[in-house]
Design a protein around this motif. Structure first.
Motif, short mmCIF file in Angstrom:
data_model
loop_
_atom_site.label_atom_id
_atom_site.label_comp_id
_atom_site.label_asym_id
_atom_site.label_seq_id
_atom_site.Cartn_x
_atom_site.Cartn_y
_atom_site.Cartn_z
N ARG A 1 70.84 -12.59 -61.98
CA ARG A 1 70.54 -12.43 -60.56
C ARG A 1 69.14 -12.95 -60.25
N ARG A 2 68.20 -12.68 -61.13
CA ARG A 2 66.84 -13.17 -60.91
C ARG A 2 66.80 -14.69 -60.97
N ILE A 3 67.56 -15.28 -61.89
CA ILE A 3 67.62 -16.75 -61.97
C ILE A 3 68.17 -17.32 -60.66
N MET A 4 69.23 -16.71 -60.15
CA MET A 4 69.83 -17.20 -58.91
C MET A 4 68.88 -17.01 -57.73
N ARG B 1 65.60 -17.01 -57.90
CA ARG B 1 64.54 -18.00 -58.03
C ARG B 1 65.04 -19.40 -57.67
N THR B 2 66.30 -19.68 -57.98
CA THR B 2 66.88 -20.98 -57.61
C THR B 2 66.92 -21.13 -56.10
N MET B 3 67.35 -20.08 -55.40
CA MET B 3 67.35 -20.14 -53.94
C MET B 3 65.94 -20.27 -53.40
N ASN B 4 64.99 -19.63 -54.04
CA ASN B 4 63.61 -19.76 -53.58
C ASN B 4 63.08 -21.18 -53.76
N ALA B 5 63.65 -21.93 -54.71
CA ALA B 5 63.29 -23.34 -54.84
C ALA B 5 63.74 -24.11 -53.60
N LEU B 6 64.90 -23.74 -53.04
CA LEU B 6 65.34 -24.38 -51.80
C LEU B 6 64.45 -23.95 -50.64
N LEU B 7 64.08 -22.67 -50.60
CA LEU B 7 63.20 -22.19 -49.53
C LEU B 7 61.85 -22.91 -49.55
N ALA B 8 61.41 -23.29 -50.74
CA ALA B 8 60.15 -24.03 -50.84
C ALA B 8 60.26 -25.38 -50.13
N GLN B 9 61.48 -25.93 -50.04
CA GLN B 9 61.68 -27.21 -49.36
C GLN B 9 61.99 -27.05 -47.88
N THR B 10 62.70 -25.97 -47.54
CA THR B 10 63.07 -25.78 -46.13
C THR B 10 61.98 -25.13 -45.31
N GLY B 11 61.09 -24.36 -45.97
CA GLY B 11 60.20 -23.49 -45.24
C GLY B 11 60.95 -22.22 -44.87
N PRO B 12 60.31 -21.31 -44.12
CA PRO B 12 60.93 -20.02 -43.80
C PRO B 12 62.34 -20.20 -43.22
N ALA B 13 63.28 -19.38 -43.68
CA ALA B 13 64.68 -19.55 -43.31
C ALA B 13 65.39 -18.21 -43.24
N TYR C 1 73.01 -11.95 -54.74
CA TYR C 1 71.98 -12.97 -54.91
C TYR C 1 71.05 -13.02 -53.69
N GLY C 2 71.56 -12.59 -52.54
CA GLY C 2 70.70 -12.48 -51.38
C GLY C 2 69.63 -11.43 -51.59
N TRP C 3 70.04 -10.27 -52.14
CA TRP C 3 69.05 -9.22 -52.42
C TRP C 3 68.04 -9.72 -53.47
N ALA D 1 65.50 -12.11 -51.89
CA ALA D 1 64.47 -11.40 -51.14
C ALA D 1 63.45 -10.76 -52.06
N ILE D 2 63.91 -10.25 -53.19
CA ILE D 2 63.00 -9.61 -54.15
C ILE D 2 62.07 -10.64 -54.78
N GLU D 3 62.59 -11.84 -55.04
CA GLU D 3 61.81 -12.88 -55.70
C GLU D 3 60.97 -13.70 -54.72
N ALA D 4 61.26 -13.62 -53.43
CA ALA D 4 60.65 -14.54 -52.46
C ALA D 4 59.19 -14.21 -52.17
N PRO D 5 58.37 -15.22 -51.97
CA PRO D 5 57.01 -14.99 -51.46
C PRO D 5 57.09 -14.39 -50.06
N GLU D 6 56.07 -13.68 -49.67
CA GLU D 6 56.05 -13.06 -48.34
C GLU D 6 56.22 -14.10 -47.25
#
Length: 394
Positions: free
Chosen positions: A196-199, A201-213, A224-226, A229-234
């Motif tokens: 779950r943490r890997i997934m 972090r993988t989604m957060n890699a996309l967020l790094a490209q999209t910006g806040p979403a 994986y949504g939860w 959110a746990i892994e995401a930067p503020e």
């Protein structure tokens, strides 16, 4: 600058759309073109392994296709499919009407539709495909039950049927398309916190490209949504819209209440996963809307995918309570209680999916997330500083 125009002109769809309630005047008429700034696709996250012979292997990434309107809202929607599915879930409905892939950009929302790692167009992996022990991914009868089109009790020789008044399009073509959209895993999908943490972090890699979403999850990707959110930067994640999350999350030490088990395999599959209190608290920092459809069993069942949604709904209510006890902003919306009846496990693909889009938009408007102050213009480059292969100097 690229401008793409997409036009859908089926008489049936126009009739449905003309009758649909349009939230706050935000949607263009369904016979108007969708005007895009750009569209495309990308791979996000992933690993690179180097073999003993010097070969490399790029895998375990996600795939996203994106559609960016000319006059986009500030925050894009990232849509994550469920178990045995791909981004196809959001593209077109089983009976060929527009899915959220077209509906939301028509209303000004940039849309990113993903295939998760080891699935569909993100299938490249070295992980062994050991199969799944979840009936939903094994049997078409279980997929029928899981999506609550009706019940198909195949083990007892009973023929499938539709629930009365169900919003699934009850045509032979739609049923055929429904089963053909099931998609196998190319590698194992572990059901543990490490994955779950890997997934996340993988989604957060996309967020790094999209910006806040805004993240939209469905079924199995709810967990994986939860994790995201746990892994995401503020500030990276502005909200989560969870369509019938397959698994809730609860803090360590929380004493589970006495809930009737029913089918034992579904009981074990639906038990909430645990995280430290400090991680759970991160889920209180953003608005969360959980949406459930109709025909959820009230009593325990020995049919796996009938019992699953009874348990999922039960745990989701507890999840919401625990988030809000900690000062969070979570809401569970049971569509039949609002007068929207007959929806399946995938409301965004049902006959009334325009009305479901209205529900989502109304919530995002309430939370102040539908503005156009700094319109989203598309993904930034991945921004790698080094090559991922041992490229020789020129």
């Amino acid at each position: 600058m690229k401008i793409f125009k997409v036009k859908k002109l089926t008489d049936r769809f126009l009739a449905i759309a003309a009758a649909a309630f349009v939230f706050a005047g935000s949607a263009l008429a369904a016979d108007e073109p969708i005007v895009l700034r750009t569209m495309g696709s990308l791979f996000f996250g992933g690993t690179v392994e180097t073999m003993d012979d010097g070969e490399t292997f790029h895998g375990d990434h996600g795939y996203a296709q994106f559609f960016i309107p000319m006059d986009a809202r500030d925050y894009p929607l990232i849509m994550w499919h469920g178990i045995g599915q791909s981004g196809r879930s959001y593209e077109s409905t089983p009976d060929g009407r527009e899915g959220f892939m077209a509906i939301m950009p028509r209303r000004g929302w940039a849309a990113y539709i993903i295939d998760q790692p080891r699935r569909g167009r993100a299938g490249r992996t070295l992980a062994a495909n050991t199969g799944s022990d979840i009936p939903t991914a094994l049997y078409e009868s279980s997929a029928w039950d899981a999506f609550r089109n009706g019940v198909w009790d195949a083990p007892h020789g009973k023929a499938p049927y539709f629930y009365p008044g169900v919003q699934f399009p009850r045509t032979p073509d739609a049923v055929d398309q429904f089963f053909r959209q099931q998609t196998p895993d190319t590698g194992v999908e572990p059901r543990d916190n490490a994955y779950r943490r890997i997934m996340g972090r993988t989604m957060n890699a996309l967020l790094a490209q999209t910006g806040p979403a805004i993240l939209v999850t469905h079924s199995n990707s709810g967990q994986y949504g939860w994790a995201t959110a746990i892994e995401a930067p503020e500030g990276a994640l502005k909200a989560i819209i969870a369509f019938e999350p397959g698994q809730a999350c609860l803090p360590d030490g929380y004493a589970l209440p006495n809930v009737a088990h029913g089918d034992e395999a579904s009981w074990k599959a639906e038990l909430p996963f645990r995280v430290p209190e400090s991680a759970f608290t991160k889920l209180t920092k953003l608005p969360i809307l959980i949406i459930y459809g109709d025909n959820i069993a009230a009593e325990p069942s020995e049919i796996f995918n009938v019992n699953v949604w009874r348990l999922s709904y039960t745990w989701a209510k507890i999840f919401v309570e625990e988030i809000n006890k900690r000062g969070g902003d979570a809401r569970l919306l049971h569509l039949p209680e609002t007068g929207i009846k007959g929806n399946t496990h995938a409301p965004f693909a049902d006959l009334n999916n325009l009305e479901i889009a209205d529900v989502v938009e109304k919530y995002l408007h309430e939370k102040g997330l539908d503005g156009k102050t700094t319109p989203h213009k598309g993904p930034a480059p991945k921004g790698l500083k080094e090559y991922t292969i041992p490229l020789a100097a020129e």
